[in-house]
Design an enzyme around this catalytic site. Structure first.
Site, mmCIF file in Angstrom:
data_model
loop_
_atom_site.group_PDB
_atom_site.id
_atom_site.type_symbol
_atom_site.label_atom_id
_atom_site.label_comp_id
_atom_site.label_asym_id
_atom_site.label_seq_id
_atom_site.Cartn_x
_atom_site.Cartn_y
_atom_site.Cartn_z
ATOM 1 N N THR A 1 0.848 -1.184 0.000
ATOM 2 C CA THR A 1 0.000 0.000 0.000
ATOM 3 C C THR A 1 0.886 1.238 0.000
ATOM 4 O O THR A 1 1.917 1.268 0.679
ATOM 5 C CB THR A 1 -0.948 0.011 1.220
ATOM 6 O OG1 THR A 1 -1.744 1.207 1.189
ATOM 7 C CG2 THR A 1 -0.184 -0.043 2.520
ATOM 8 N N HIS B 1 2.881 -11.693 14.025
ATOM 9 C CA HIS B 1 3.956 -12.260 14.843
ATOM 10 C C HIS B 1 3.741 -13.745 15.144
ATOM 11 O O HIS B 1 4.665 -14.426 15.592
ATOM 12 C CB HIS B 1 4.076 -11.473 16.154
ATOM 13 C CG HIS B 1 5.478 -11.392 16.680
ATOM 14 N ND1 HIS B 1 6.481 -12.243 16.282
ATOM 15 C CD2 HIS B 1 6.054 -10.549 17.586
ATOM 16 C CE1 HIS B 1 7.601 -11.950 16.906
ATOM 17 N NE2 HIS B 1 7.365 -10.913 17.712
#
Length: 408
Positions: free
Chosen positions: A327, A379
């Protein structure tokens, strides 16, 4: 012969749509295949064409209302074209009506109320309901700012001019306080749901770096004219970053992995989503098998997505899948941000604006065109070491693009 206007099946996972805009009012003749209504889903917008030459006789579902696939939202009646109108035209003009259509003449239509027609040279662009509203309020069309297709004045425009105090003339000199309540479109609702879901279900973390864009800018300036002449497309920054992402994913494949049923799925291809601003909100069409694409093919594909996104013409298939997303907030002037992962992907790269900044180089302070970049990652799938290594690799290859070719 009366025909039902039915919500068509627009995708396996879509059971409901929102009525977007009726392009053609009741009673106006249109040619075969002229788009008559737009339907919005949580992924894209679809147009329903006229099944034959004729008129919409009744609209059952208004703009903003919801309908299920298979629902009847209106009725259409086949009819011959009015005298002087091309019955073979099926193209929409720039104002959303068929190119062979005639403009409505509001001055010639009878009014249901006082019969006082608005005295303006733009009467031909006053819709029937707006004409009645003007007459009831004793207003002139020149007092109202049009928002309809082709500069047409809608009933809502007349009401808005009154409520907001924007109309000129007696009784409209004082501004009024008001609120506009606009329902979220299906796309906007879907974006909201996915963003909240990503924040709640994934363990998101963001790492940052900065890139000296001097090398890429020099390379673009050196070849931009030849590139444009050969491929009829400008050489932008996005193709360099797409190539850099593929290179980095080769080096650190964990960033492209996806968590599914307590298993990690690694794909041996690279489908990169490119976030672009659309007419109804941000959409992320996907470039398939980017590892096989050239710089020119990437730039052409992104430009095509951007054009069609503005017209809500990106298909569902083009929005599905993707192993990683890029983006670019820099086109809006963003200095730094933390992008949100697009589930079930595990990473998203955020590009930002290029600004001249002082940096330390070889013991001296110099001015360089710098860009901050951000990698948000899940994560649960990607460790911090892998994320930092991935973003550092992007920095290295963008600052020295030859590294991608040399694979060093």
């Amino acid at each position: 012969m009366a025909m039902e206007i039915v919500v068509p099946a627009v995708g396996e996972s879509i059971s409901e749509v929102q009525i977007g805009e009726w392009y053609i009012p009741e009673g106006k003749w249109v040619a075969t295949d002229t788009d008559i209504v737009g339907l919005e889903t949580d992924k894209a917008t679809f147009d329903v064409p006229a099944p034959a030459g004729g008129k919409i006789t009744r609209i059952l579902k208004k703009a903003g209302e919801r309908a299920a696939v298979g629902d009847v939202i209106g009725y259409f009646e086949e009819a011959a074209a009015p005298a002087g109108q091309d019955s073979g035209s099926s193209k929409k003009s720039s104002d959303g009506n068929s190119s062979g259509g005639q403009k409505e003449d509001a001055a010639k239509r009878p009014l249901e109320s006082s019969g006082k027609a608005p005295s303006s040279s733009g009467d031909s662009k006053v819709m029937p309901a707006a004409s009645r509203e003007l007459a009831q309020r004793g207003m002139d069309a020149g007092q109202v700012a049009p928002t309809g297709p082709g500069g047409r004045i809608l009933k809502e425009d007349v009401i808005r001019a009154t409520e907001h105090g924007t109309a000129s003339g007696p009784g409209f000199s004082q501004p009024m306080r008001s609120e506009d309540v606009i329902p979220l479109s299906p796309i906007r609702r879907r974006i909201a749901e996915r963003l909240v879901s990503a924040q709640q279900e994934a363990a998101l973390l963001t790492t940052f770096n900065e890139i000296d864009m001097s090398g890429v800018m020099d390379l673009r300036n050196q070849y931009k004219d030849e590139f444009l002449k050969k491929y009829d497309i400008k050489l932008g920054f996005m193709s360099f970053f797409v190539k850099a992402v593929v290179d980095a994913l080769n080096q650190v494949p964990q960033v492209g992995a996806q968590l599914k049923d307590n298993k990690l799925v690694y794909r041996n291809y690279y489908d990169i989503g490119i976030a672009v601003g659309g007419g109804k909100g941000l959409v992320v069409p996907v470039l398939r098998n980017v590892e096989r694409m050239s710089f020119a093919e990437i730039e052409l594909a992104i430009a095509d997505f951007a054009r069609r996104a503005k017209d809500n013409k990106v298909t569902l298939e083009e929005l599905e899948g993707g192993t990683f997303t890029i983006t670019n907030g820099g086109i809006y002037g963003s200095l730094l941000s933390t992008p949100i992962v697009n589930p079930p992907q595990s990473g998203v790269l955020g590009m930002h604006g290029i600004f001249d900044r002082p940096i330390a180089l070889n013991g001296e302070v110099v001015i360089r065109p710098m860009m901050y970049v951000a990698l948000t990652y899940d994560h649960r799938v990607v460790d911090g070491r892998e994320a930092v290594t991935f973003l550092k690799r992007i920095k290295d290859v963008v600052e020295a693009p030859a590294r991608m070719l040399m694979e060093i």
